[in-house]
Design an enzyme around this catalytic site. Sequence first.
Site, PDB file in Angstrom:
ATOM      1  N   ARG A 121      -1.840  -5.122 -13.602  1.00  0.00           N
ATOM      2  CA  ARG A 121      -2.493  -5.704 -13.596  1.00  0.00           C
ATOM      3  C   ARG A 121      -3.736  -4.947 -15.277  1.00  0.00           C
ATOM      4  O   ARG A 121      -4.153  -3.903 -15.283  1.00  0.00           O
ATOM      5  CB  ARG A 121      -3.355  -5.307 -12.548  1.00  0.00           C
ATOM      6  CG  ARG A 121      -2.495  -6.168 -11.526  1.00  0.00           C
ATOM      7  CD  ARG A 121      -3.492  -6.173 -10.319  1.00  0.00           C
ATOM      8  NE  ARG A 121      -3.769  -7.619  -9.775  1.00  0.00           N
ATOM      9  CZ  ARG A 121      -4.049  -7.700  -9.152  1.00  0.00           C
ATOM     10  NH1 ARG A 121      -4.343  -6.889  -7.681  1.00  0.00           N
ATOM     11  NH2 ARG A 121      -4.479  -9.153  -8.506  1.00  0.00           N
ATOM     12  N   GLN A 126      -4.318 -10.589 -17.856  1.00  0.00           N
ATOM     13  CA  GLN A 126      -4.979 -11.232 -16.936  1.00  0.00           C
ATOM     14  C   GLN A 126      -4.689 -12.712 -16.820  1.00  0.00           C
ATOM     15  O   GLN A 126      -4.543 -12.698 -15.877  1.00  0.00           O
ATOM     16  CB  GLN A 126      -6.272 -10.233 -17.256  1.00  0.00           C
ATOM     17  CG  GLN A 126      -6.773  -9.859 -16.635  1.00  0.00           C
ATOM     18  CD  GLN A 126      -8.740  -9.343 -17.087  1.00  0.00           C
ATOM     19  OE1 GLN A 126      -9.243  -9.918 -17.966  1.00  0.00           O
ATOM     20  NE2 GLN A 126      -9.270  -8.514 -16.180  1.00  0.00           N
ATOM     21  N   ASP A 129      -1.876 -13.291 -14.585  1.00  0.00           N
ATOM     22  CA  ASP A 129      -1.798 -12.242 -13.518  1.00  0.00           C
ATOM     23  C   ASP A 129      -2.016 -14.145 -12.069  1.00  0.00           C
ATOM     24  O   ASP A 129      -2.740 -14.134 -11.324  1.00  0.00           O
ATOM     25  CB  ASP A 129      -3.312 -11.183 -13.021  1.00  0.00           C
ATOM     26  CG  ASP A 129      -3.735 -10.596 -12.467  1.00  0.00           C
ATOM     27  OD1 ASP A 129      -2.213 -10.617 -11.123  1.00  0.00           O
ATOM     28  OD2 ASP A 129      -3.628 -10.296 -11.970  1.00  0.00           O
ATOM     29  N   SER A 132      -4.181 -12.786  -8.593  1.00  0.00           N
ATOM     30  CA  SER A 132      -5.931 -12.718  -8.835  1.00  0.00           C
ATOM     31  C   SER A 132      -5.919 -14.143  -9.055  1.00  0.00           C
ATOM     32  O   SER A 132      -6.346 -15.027  -7.519  1.00  0.00           O
ATOM     33  CB  SER A 132      -6.026 -12.189  -9.971  1.00  0.00           C
ATOM     34  OG  SER A 132      -6.106 -11.072 -10.486  1.00  0.00           O
ATOM     35  N   TYR A 228      -5.951  -0.391  -7.360  1.00  0.00           N
ATOM     36  CA  TYR A 228      -6.085  -0.462  -6.185  1.00  0.00           C
ATOM     37  C   TYR A 228      -6.769   0.533  -5.256  1.00  0.00           C
ATOM     38  O   TYR A 228      -6.809   1.802  -5.506  1.00  0.00           O
ATOM     39  CB  TYR A 228      -4.268  -1.113  -5.740  1.00  0.00           C
ATOM     40  CG  TYR A 228      -3.718  -1.606  -6.831  1.00  0.00           C
ATOM     41  CD1 TYR A 228      -4.160  -3.114  -5.903  1.00  0.00           C
ATOM     42  CD2 TYR A 228      -3.053  -1.604  -7.683  1.00  0.00           C
ATOM     43  CE1 TYR A 228      -3.562  -4.435  -5.815  1.00  0.00           C
ATOM     44  CE2 TYR A 228      -2.215  -2.663  -8.046  1.00  0.00           C
ATOM     45  CZ  TYR A 228      -2.980  -4.234  -8.178  1.00  0.00           C
ATOM     46  OH  TYR A 228      -2.256  -4.921  -7.993  1.00  0.00           O
TER      47      TYR A 228
HETATM   48  P1  NAD Z   1      -5.890  -5.669  -2.856  1.00  0.00           P
HETATM   49  O1  NAD Z   1      -5.470  -7.479  -2.888  1.00  0.00           O
HETATM   50  O2  NAD Z   1      -4.564  -4.938  -3.008  1.00  0.00           O
HETATM   51  O3  NAD Z   1      -6.648  -5.222  -1.590  1.00  0.00           O
HETATM   52  C1  NAD Z   1      -7.842  -6.415  -1.436  1.00  0.00           C
HETATM   53  C2  NAD Z   1      -8.741  -5.448  -1.287  1.00  0.00           C
HETATM   54  O4  NAD Z   1      -8.669  -4.441  -0.255  1.00  0.00           O
HETATM   55  C3  NAD Z   1      -9.313  -4.191  -2.360  1.00  0.00           C
HETATM   56  O5  NAD Z   1     -10.496  -4.252  -3.101  1.00  0.00           O
HETATM   57  C4  NAD Z   1      -9.187  -2.889  -1.381  1.00  0.00           C
HETATM   58  O6  NAD Z   1      -9.448  -1.851  -1.904  1.00  0.00           O
HETATM   59  C5  NAD Z   1      -9.441  -3.137  -0.161  1.00  0.00           C
HETATM   60  N1  NAD Z   1      -9.086  -1.853   0.383  1.00  0.00           N
HETATM   61  C6  NAD Z   1      -7.915  -1.567   0.934  1.00  0.00           C
HETATM   62  N2  NAD Z   1      -7.606  -0.522   1.551  1.00  0.00           N
HETATM   63  C7  NAD Z   1      -9.139  -0.864   2.292  1.00  0.00           C
HETATM   64  C8  NAD Z   1      -9.420  -0.304   3.331  1.00  0.00           C
HETATM   65  N3  NAD Z   1      -8.877   0.350   4.262  1.00  0.00           N
HETATM   66  N4  NAD Z   1     -10.333  -0.349   4.056  1.00  0.00           N
HETATM   67  C9  NAD Z   1     -11.647  -1.095   3.223  1.00  0.00           C
HETATM   68  N5  NAD Z   1     -10.916  -2.326   1.936  1.00  0.00           N
HETATM   69  C10 NAD Z   1     -10.059  -1.905   2.023  1.00  0.00           C
HETATM   70  O7  NAD Z   1      -6.426  -5.967  -4.057  1.00  0.00           O
HETATM   71  P2  NAD Z   1      -7.519  -7.394  -5.265  1.00  0.00           P
HETATM   72  O8  NAD Z   1      -7.892  -8.182  -4.817  1.00  0.00           O
HETATM   73  O9  NAD Z   1      -4.924  -7.444  -6.208  1.00  0.00           O
HETATM   74  O10 NAD Z   1      -7.627  -6.225  -6.593  1.00  0.00           O
HETATM   75  C11 NAD Z   1      -7.948  -4.775  -6.173  1.00  0.00           C
HETATM   76  C12 NAD Z   1      -8.684  -4.816  -8.051  1.00  0.00           C
HETATM   77  O11 NAD Z   1      -7.649  -4.638  -8.845  1.00  0.00           O
HETATM   78  C13 NAD Z   1      -9.807  -5.314  -7.700  1.00  0.00           C
HETATM   79  O12 NAD Z   1     -10.394  -4.139  -8.457  1.00  0.00           O
HETATM   80  C14 NAD Z   1      -9.642  -5.587  -8.633  1.00  0.00           C
HETATM   81  O13 NAD Z   1     -10.425  -6.323  -9.836  1.00  0.00           O
HETATM   82  C15 NAD Z   1      -8.871  -5.145  -9.654  1.00  0.00           C
HETATM   83  N6  NAD Z   1      -7.465  -6.075 -10.880  1.00  0.00           N
HETATM   84  C16 NAD Z   1      -7.880  -5.731 -11.646  1.00  0.00           C
HETATM   85  C17 NAD Z   1      -7.075  -6.619 -12.731  1.00  0.00           C
HETATM   86  C18 NAD Z   1      -6.352  -7.041 -13.767  1.00  0.00           C
HETATM   87  O14 NAD Z   1      -7.538  -6.129 -15.145  1.00  0.00           O
HETATM   88  N7  NAD Z   1      -5.867  -7.608 -14.921  1.00  0.00           N
HETATM   89  C19 NAD Z   1      -6.388  -8.049 -12.453  1.00  0.00           C
HETATM   90  C20 NAD Z   1      -6.571  -8.267 -10.804  1.00  0.00           C
HETATM   91  C21 NAD Z   1      -7.342  -7.768  -9.931  1.00  0.00           C
END
Ligand code: NAD
Length: 365
Positions: A121, A126, A129, A132, A228
């Site tokens: 990530r 991106q 991905d 996402s 994460y």
């Molecule tokens: P994910 O599917 O692993 O988790 C979903 C959400 O659940 C996350 O926001 C996480 O903080 C939340 N979570 C976990 N435990 C929790 C708890 N106990 N209580 C409440 N919430 C909780 O995560 P995701 O959606 O795949 O992405 C996470 C992060 O990665 C985001 O900030 C996203 O913007 C970032 N991201 C970056 C890239 C990149 O740079 N290429 C790509 C995708 C996502």
Amino acid sequence: MILGIPTELAADEARVALVPESAGKLVKSGVTVLVQKGAGTRAGFTDEAYTWHGAKLENAETVLTTANLICKVQKPTVSETRMLARGAHLISLLQPSTSTAEIVALESQGVTAFALELVPRITRAQSMDVLSSQATVAGYKAVLVGASALGKFLPMLTTAAGTIAPSKVCVLGAGVAGLQAIATARRLGGIVSAFDIRAAAAEQIRSLGATVVAQELIAQDSETAGGYAKEQSAAQQEAIQAALRDHLKTMDLVITTAQIPGRTAPRLISTATVRTMNPGAVIVDLAAESGGNCEATKAGETVEIAGVKVIGPVNLAASMPTHASQMLSRNILTFVQHLLKDGTLVVDPADEITGAMMVTGKGTR
Ligand code: NAD
């Protein structure tokens, strides 16, 4: 270079790995694209569209046995893998931590396999991905699934038959899927609140016009270097459940999306809390496949507790196969283009993206 697109065998998999437009881009760059007849049909892409873009239609056996590179959505079965040419390459979802038999088969067939879910990530990757892109689809669809199961409107309505109050929606976990769910529920006119353990998510929740609940529990050190969430202690987990309890009592629709990569999903809603919610309320648990954010969730089922429906969808992205495939296809195309040098596949395990996604074939290099 011959790239093959077989039809997905899983009954609930309607997506296709490469849509006609992406196939056409590869054909233009000199790649021969073989598509199994009917591979795109369930996603809304006809055989004619593939041939129009320069792909060739073949049967399953020809696609699997002659391609140097197979692109699939779901991991190949062991019998599919046995048909692949020795030294072939594979790009698909692989669930590497739980697919021992399939990975052993790929390794012994001499196939170099790349797992789409292992894309790093980082900004450079991106556009490759799939986590996402498919989470975007799932977050959107979760709201539609929840809204259809609800006996209420989401928006406020003023009609000759009286005024209808808007529904209250709460989204737990505001990553990619959660933010899309917030945006979708807002567009449908719901009053939306959300919670995420990461501090960065609070700002994103507000920017979408939703309110942040249980702000006092958002920890500054709850995020890993990769963005994460970190797994919370049992005490913190209990505090989150307690803080959400009163808020959830008044909600009409709750969408839960919280995940910790490689772990069981955090438990955010106990069955006791579900019992305090209004009959007719709906919970859609997008973490159903990794254990569920709600104690009552059963993956692939809808459970009813004291009049509250708890829906545990599985592979939700595949239920919107046209756009899910279009996005997935763009991700796969970008990764294929990353591997192609002058019309041939050049696999460099030292490359930050290629190396991270490579599951088999490392030993032979
Ligand atoms: P994910 O599917 O692993 O988790 C979903 C959400 O659940 C996350 O926001 C996480 O903080 C939340 N979570 C976990 N435990 C929790 C708890 N106990 N209580 C409440 N919430 C909780 O995560 P995701 O959606 O795949 O992405 C996470 C992060 O990665 C985001 O900030 C996203 O913007 C970032 N991201 C970056 C890239 C990149 O740079 N290429 C790509 C995708 C996502």
